[in-house]
Design an enzyme around this catalytic site. Structure first.
Site, PDB file in Angstrom:
ATOM      1  N   TYR A 143       0.821  -1.214   0.000  1.00 24.11           N
ATOM      2  CA  TYR A 143       0.000   0.000   0.000  1.00 24.11           C
ATOM      3  C   TYR A 143       0.853   1.261   0.000  1.00 24.11           C
ATOM      4  CZ  TYR A 143       0.130  -1.960   4.757  1.00 24.11           C
ATOM      5  OH  TYR A 143       0.516  -2.588   5.912  1.00 24.11           O
ATOM      6  N   ILE A 150     -14.450  15.371 -10.121  1.00 23.13           N
ATOM      7  CA  ILE A 150     -13.901  14.423  -9.150  1.00 23.13           C
ATOM      8  C   ILE A 150     -14.373  13.000  -9.474  1.00 23.13           C
ATOM      9  CG2 ILE A 150     -13.406  16.063  -7.306  1.00 23.13           C
ATOM     10  CD1 ILE A 150     -15.960  15.269  -5.907  1.00 23.13           C
ATOM     11  N   GLU A 151     -15.474  12.866 -10.222  1.00 17.72           N
ATOM     12  CA  GLU A 151     -15.895  11.534 -10.667  1.00 17.72           C
ATOM     13  C   GLU A 151     -14.794  10.881 -11.501  1.00 17.72           C
ATOM     14  OE1 GLU A 151     -19.797  13.769 -10.112  1.00 17.72           O
ATOM     15  OE2 GLU A 151     -17.727  14.241 -10.650  1.00 17.72           O
ATOM     16  N   LYS A 157     -13.599  17.059  -2.191  1.00 17.22           N
ATOM     17  CA  LYS A 157     -13.108  18.433  -2.318  1.00 17.22           C
ATOM     18  C   LYS A 157     -13.627  19.164  -1.081  1.00 17.22           C
ATOM     19  CE  LYS A 157     -13.350  20.868  -6.152  1.00 17.22           C
ATOM     20  NZ  LYS A 157     -13.810  21.406  -7.452  1.00 17.22           N
TER      21      LYS A 157
END
Length: 119
Positions: free
Chosen positions: A56, A75-76, A102
């Site tokens: 990670y 942001i999608e 955001k």
């Protein structure tokens, strides 16, 4: 994802250009990213070996670079791209969920989009 274990990357803060407004396109703003990976961690639990789980750390670095360099309007799109990165990062990832926030948009509210992908 039902009976699998989860690895979570929480509250990853990056400065990126996201948005449709002119001022949003000109200066980076803080974006907050949360990622959940559904992974079978049984082997790593017994071996205690990083090679038996998802790295990670390297995934987080990849997400950070992607978020800083992509400059999407929505942001999608950013969330979808990060979800694809998560699945592509390691075959052990069965499912990924990404939330991109955001914060404090125009002092109005936090806006967030969550995208989920299965292998």
């Amino acid at each position: 994802g039902g009976d699998m274990d989860r690895i979570e990357i929480r509250d990853l803060r990056v400065d990126g250009i996201v948005g449709v407004g002119q001022e949003e396109r000109e200066a980076p703003q803080e974006i907050v990213i949360d990622v959940t990976l559904w992974v079978d961690t049984a082997r790593a639990q017994s071996s205690d070996d990083l090679g038996d789980t998802v790295n990670y750390w390297t995934l987080t670095q990849a997400i950070k670079s992607y978020a800083e360099d992509t400059h999407p309007r929505l942001i999608e799109r950013l969330a979808g791209g990060i979800a694809d990165l998560g699945l592509a990062h390691d075959d052990m990832v069965a499912e990924v969920e990404v939330t991109v926030t955001k914060p404090n948009v125009s002092h109005l509210a936090d806006f967030a989009v969550t995208v989920r992908r299965e292998r």
